[in-house]
Design an enzyme around this catalytic site. Structure first.
Site, PDB file in Angstrom:
ATOM      1  N   LYS A  27       0.833  -1.210   0.000  1.00  0.00           N
ATOM      2  CA  LYS A  27       0.000   0.000   0.000  1.00  0.00           C
ATOM      3  C   LYS A  27       0.870   1.264   0.000  1.00  0.00           C
ATOM      4  CE  LYS A  27      -2.202  -0.957   3.886  1.00  0.00           C
ATOM      5  NZ  LYS A  27      -1.592  -2.254   4.280  1.00  0.00           N
ATOM      6  N   ARG A 102      -9.399   0.831   8.719  1.00  0.00           N
ATOM      7  CA  ARG A 102      -8.993  -0.519   9.101  1.00  0.00           C
ATOM      8  C   ARG A 102     -10.070  -1.213   9.931  1.00  0.00           C
ATOM      9  NH1 ARG A 102      -2.912   0.598   8.856  1.00  0.00           N
ATOM     10  NH2 ARG A 102      -1.875  -1.375   9.196  1.00  0.00           N
ATOM     11  N   ARG A 173      11.813  -1.854  10.711  1.00  0.00           N
ATOM     12  CA  ARG A 173      10.754  -1.262  11.534  1.00  0.00           C
ATOM     13  C   ARG A 173      10.548  -2.122  12.759  1.00  0.00           C
ATOM     14  NH1 ARG A 173       5.374   0.303   8.223  1.00  0.00           N
ATOM     15  NH2 ARG A 173       4.396  -0.862   9.910  1.00  0.00           N
TER      16      ARG A 173
HETATM   17  P1  AMP Z   1       1.131   0.627   8.927  1.00  0.00           P
HETATM   18  O1  AMP Z   1       2.314   1.503   8.762  1.00  0.00           O
HETATM   19  O2  AMP Z   1      -0.044   1.049   8.080  1.00  0.00           O
HETATM   20  O3  AMP Z   1       1.461  -0.846   8.752  1.00  0.00           O
HETATM   21  O4  AMP Z   1       0.633   0.797  10.437  1.00  0.00           O
HETATM   22  C1  AMP Z   1       1.485   0.499  11.528  1.00  0.00           C
HETATM   23  C2  AMP Z   1       0.686   0.424  12.797  1.00  0.00           C
HETATM   24  O5  AMP Z   1       0.039   1.673  13.053  1.00  0.00           O
HETATM   25  C3  AMP Z   1      -0.445  -0.592  12.792  1.00  0.00           C
HETATM   26  O6  AMP Z   1       0.015  -1.909  13.112  1.00  0.00           O
HETATM   27  C4  AMP Z   1      -1.350  -0.021  13.887  1.00  0.00           C
HETATM   28  O7  AMP Z   1      -0.829  -0.265  15.178  1.00  0.00           O
HETATM   29  C5  AMP Z   1      -1.243   1.471  13.633  1.00  0.00           C
HETATM   30  N1  AMP Z   1      -2.252   1.929  12.663  1.00  0.00           N
HETATM   31  C6  AMP Z   1      -2.022   2.443  11.424  1.00  0.00           C
HETATM   32  N2  AMP Z   1      -3.155   2.771  10.814  1.00  0.00           N
HETATM   33  C7  AMP Z   1      -4.154   2.463  11.676  1.00  0.00           C
HETATM   34  C8  AMP Z   1      -5.572   2.539  11.622  1.00  0.00           C
HETATM   35  N3  AMP Z   1      -6.198   2.999  10.527  1.00  0.00           N
HETATM   36  N4  AMP Z   1      -6.268   2.120  12.689  1.00  0.00           N
HETATM   37  C9  AMP Z   1      -5.656   1.659  13.817  1.00  0.00           C
HETATM   38  N5  AMP Z   1      -4.332   1.529  13.928  1.00  0.00           N
HETATM   39  C10 AMP Z   1      -3.573   1.932  12.864  1.00  0.00           C
END
Ligand code: AMP
Length: 233
Positions: A27, A102, A173
């Site tokens: 994404k 999400r 990360r």
């Molecule tokens: P990502 O970088 O999109 O993989 O997001 C990393 C982390 O941020 C996720 O594992 C969640 O802990 C938090 N996070 C990101 N976007 C959301 C969302 N829309 N709702 C809830 N938690 C989020």
């Protein structure tokens, strides 16, 4: 044209794109490529939340443990962040949501925001099989200085673990460790994947694409074509 023109007929039609898919489906990579081509901003809730952690502010302190564990941050916090971001002038022609919504509550909040402006989102579901996701997530590395993403399996840096562009040592990360990856994939299965049925039931516009086999620039072209075909149809 099914995407509303909010520019008074002067500019491009308003585009509210949602890049949807499990962790590791690409994404973020696709959002960055599409942002250059469509000239609308990428809104990554993950990046925004990591920004708050880095800034050491109260939101950052509240969410850091949750993110480290691979769980989802509370809906009200994420919805507030997104709403604030969408009010910025650079979103006037549209935006690319990366990692949001999400949960069903987040999807409802987004629908309300869009309904007030009489526009619809277009959800692009990036489908990738489980084994490829694991390889992508465990191999992921990032340059802490310029943000360039690498993958030890598919896009390795020229020199081991060092950024090609500025020579900085690459980092993993914190939530890309094996145990946390599993938690994140479980959270996706439990809370996020069911949104696909929700989008269908609510007649939201949904495009599903195989995102597991092509290099990112090729996939980006396919997504652009699918967006154009969809707008024409
Ligand atoms: P990502 O970088 O999109 O993989 O997001 C990393 C982390 O941020 C996720 O594992 C969640 O802990 C938090 N996070 C990101 N976007 C959301 C969302 N829309 N709702 C809830 N938690 C989020």
């Amino acid at each position: 044209m099914s995407v509303k023109d909010l520019s008074g007929g002067k500019g491009q039609p308003f585009q509210a794109l949602v890049l949807f898919g499990p962790p590791g489906s690409g994404k973020g990579t696709q959002a960055k490529l599409l942002m250059q081509c469509l000239k609308i901003p990428q809104i990554s809730t993950g990046d925004m939340l990591r920004g708050h952690i880095q800034a050491g502010n109260s939101l950052g302190q509240e969410v850091s443990e949750i993110m480290r564990a691979g769980a989802l941050v509370a809906d009200d916090k994420v919805n507030a962040l997104v709403e604030e971001r969408l009010a910025k002038p650079d979103c006037a022609q549209g935006f690319i949501l990366d990692g949001y919504p999400r949960t069903q509550q987040q999807a409802e909040a987004l629908h309300q925001w869009l309904a007030k402006r009489d526009v619809d989102e277009l959800v692009i579901h990036l489908k990738v099989d489980y084994n490829s996701l694991i390889a992508r997530l465990t191999g992921r590395r990032q340059c802490p200085l310029c943000g360039t993403l690498y993958n030890l399996f598919s896009k390795a840096p020229k020199q081991d673990e060092v950024c090609d562009l500025d020579g900085t040592k690459l980092v993993t990360r914190e939530d890309d460790s094996a145990a946390v990856i599993q938690e994140r994939l479980d959270a996706y299965d439990r809370q996020t994947q069911p949104l696909i049925a929700y989008f269908r039931e609510n007649k939201r516009r949904l495009l599903e694409l195989d995102a597991g086999s092509e290099p990112p620039p090729e996939l980006m072209k396919k997504i652009c074509k699918a967006i154009q075909d969809h707008a024409r149809g």
